[in-house]
Design an enzyme around this catalytic site. Structure first.
Site, short mmCIF file in Angstrom:
data_model
loop_
_atom_site.label_atom_id
_atom_site.label_comp_id
_atom_site.label_asym_id
_atom_site.label_seq_id
_atom_site.Cartn_x
_atom_site.Cartn_y
_atom_site.Cartn_z
N GLY A 1 0.76 -1.24 0.00
CA GLY A 1 0.00 0.00 0.00
C GLY A 1 0.79 1.28 0.00
CD GLU B 1 0.25 -9.25 1.60
OE1 GLU B 1 -0.63 -8.42 1.28
OE2 GLU B 1 -0.01 -10.32 2.16
N PRO B 2 4.46 -5.35 -0.88
CG PRO B 2 6.70 -4.73 -1.18
CD PRO B 2 5.83 -5.75 -0.50
NE ARG C 1 -0.32 2.71 -5.83
CZ ARG C 1 -1.38 2.77 -6.65
NH1 ARG C 1 -1.28 3.39 -7.79
NH2 ARG C 1 -2.52 2.23 -6.29
CB CYS D 1 -15.95 5.40 -29.09
SG CYS D 1 -15.17 5.33 -30.70
CD GLU D 2 -16.79 4.48 -23.09
OE1 GLU D 2 -17.40 5.26 -22.34
OE2 GLU D 2 -17.26 3.38 -23.46
C1 LIG Z 1 -3.02 -4.99 -4.06
C2 LIG Z 1 -2.55 -5.63 -2.82
C3 LIG Z 1 -1.27 -5.33 -2.32
C4 LIG Z 1 -0.36 -4.32 -2.94
O1 LIG Z 1 -0.85 -3.02 -2.87
P1 LIG Z 1 0.06 -1.80 -3.38
O2 LIG Z 1 -0.75 -0.61 -3.07
O3 LIG Z 1 0.25 -1.99 -4.84
O4 LIG Z 1 1.34 -1.85 -2.63
C5 LIG Z 1 -0.85 -6.01 -1.19
N1 LIG Z 1 -1.64 -6.92 -0.58
C6 LIG Z 1 -2.88 -7.21 -1.02
C7 LIG Z 1 -3.69 -8.22 -0.32
C8 LIG Z 1 -3.37 -6.58 -2.15
O5 LIG Z 1 -4.61 -6.87 -2.58
#
Ligand SMILES: *Cc1c(COP(=O)(O)O)cnc(C)c1O
Length: 424
Positions: free
Chosen positions: A244, A281-282, A284, A350-351
């Site tokens: 996140g 769990e990175p 982005r 086309c939007e």
């Molecule tokens: C999408 C997601 C992430 C990664 O989120 P980012 O904002 O891209 O870092 C991590 N864990 C879970 C469960 C997700 O669904």
């Protein structure tokens, strides 16, 4: 000129480069629309997490839905990453890229029995379970295979990550995770199910988060639960704090990954939980600033109210502006001496929602290439074939070398698998 959030994208003279490669040359060689990624930028982003976690039992699971190209996965697998997956398809990609299934965590609210089977047979490290019904089904599936599934409960800490509503996931009204106030009871239920082995706890509160505060609040809520659950005799070996972390698209100033992780570890240690294995769990923050989307200007269309710059990339290639009203940086690949003009940069779809940038000041001519910055995350992985547009090609750059890592999709590939009705 300083470009926001793109450490490896810069002008050299009049031309825009990514690492040692001129973007104009890549546009000519591979065509547009084209995604281009800097391998160094990806590895440097990862290194921030790795430095902060060095010396502890940990696992960084790249949330591959952000960008699931095989070469991107291979890059992270070789650098020691595991993966956070959300479907059986993503698991197949991990295997195809040479990733290690024993370093995979499986997230998502809608895992099917078939996906559970596949993941158990492959030997994923942990299922991040999001509901009681999922616990029941997973236990049955595992038992049927004569196995035990290792699980963690995704708890919803009910904190506001202060981000866009579509990408906030840790509030009570979200579909994700189990409610904080019921988690202890659900852990008791999980521990009693024959097909399950409880191993950890996880949370993920949202995406594009630019402050440390919401993370610390969520962590405190999770640690409260860990203490309550362990008091019932259920051991939680790992703490998975999700992903996140935000990136800079324009003027956001998110903390460095290293700073964020060190702050969280300090709190974990202060509350005497430092012996646990730590997972992140990175998504982005590992790939977003590493990529650009190259588009070519097809037409300039001046108007009474607005000027339009019509380019060959569209919402099907990059959904973020249309879907989240996201602001993405833009830079011409050739600097011209002509005065810049205020324009909406739009695609051919086309939007009216098909725009990439509004009110941008650009000095460009038809045929020029434009780079949409910070497009490495949730760009190609969200691309569609709307308007029967083939998906873009992708290129990975390292120094002055460039590799094609995905071919451009051809029209014939788009309707492969479709069938005409029989003619009488
Ligand atoms: C999408 C997601 C992430 C990664 O989120 P980012 O904002 O891209 O870092 C991590 N864990 C879970 C469960 C997700 O669904």
């Amino acid at each position: 000129m300083k470009l926001p959030g793109a450490p490896h994208v810069a002008y050299r003279g009049h031309e825009l480069f990514i690492e040692g490669c001129a973007l104009n040359a890549l546009a000519r060689q591979f065509g547009t629309p084209l995604y281009v990624y800097s391998r160094s930028a990806m590895l440097e982003s990862l290194a921030g997490y790795q430095r902060a976690l060095a010396g502890r039992d940990h696992l960084i699971c790249y949330a591959m839905k952000a960008n699931s190209n095989l070469a991107v996965l291979q890059t992270f697998a070789q650098a020691g990453c595991g993966f956070d997956i959300v479907s059986g398809g993503e698991l197949e990609r991990v295997l195809a890229a040479g990733g290690d299934p024993s370093r995979v965590v499986f997230s998502g609210v809608g895992k099917t029995a078939a996906e559970m089977c596949q993941a158990l047979a492959t030997g994923v490290s942990c299922f991040n379970v999001e509901s009681e019904s999922e616990l029941t089904l997973l236990s049955e599936v595992a038992q049927g295979m004569g196995r035990q599934a290792r699980i963690s409960l995704r708890v919803n800490p009910d904190v506001d990550p202060k981000t866009h509503p579509y990408i906030s996931t840790g509030l009570k009204g979200n579909k994700f995770g189990v409610a904080h106030d019921r988690a202890a009871e659900i852990y008791r239920h999980a521990a009693a199910l024959p097909g399950l082995e409880v191993v950890g706890i996880d949370c993920h509160i949202g995406s594009q988060i630019t402050e440390i505060g919401p993370y610390l609040d969520a962590l405190d809520r999770v640690l409260d639960l860990v203490e309550a659950v362990e008091a019932q005799g259920i051991k939680l070996h790992h703490l998975d704090l999700g992903g996140g972390l935000g990136i800079t698209y324009t003027d956001e100033q998110p903390p460095e990954a290293e700073t964020l992780v060190r702050s969280l570890l300090a709190r974990i240690d202060a509350r005497s939980h430092g012996h646990r294995k730590i997972l992140f769990e990175p998504g982005r923050s590992l790939v977003g600033n590493a990529g650009v989307l190259l588009a070519s200007v097809i037409y300039l269309k001046p108007g009474a109210e607005k000027n339009f710059c019509i380019v060959d990339a569209a919402m099907n290639d990059l959904m973020r502006p249309a879907m989240y009203q996201a602001w993405m940086g833009m830079a011409a690949c050739t600097l011209r001496d002509t005065p810049p003009v205020l324009m909406d940069v739009v695609g051919p779809v086309c939007e009216s929602g098909d725009w990439l940038g509004r009110d941008r000041s650009l000095a460009v001519q038809p045929g020029d290439a434009i780079a949409v910055l910070s497009a490495g995350a949730y760009g190609m992985s969200m691309a569609s074939n709307y308007n029967s547009r083939g998906r873009a090609a992708e290129v990975m750059v390292s120094g002055n070398e460039a590799w094609l890592i995905r071919e451009r999709e051809t029209p014939a590939e788009l309707f492969r698998g479709e069938r005409l009705l029989p003619t009488r």
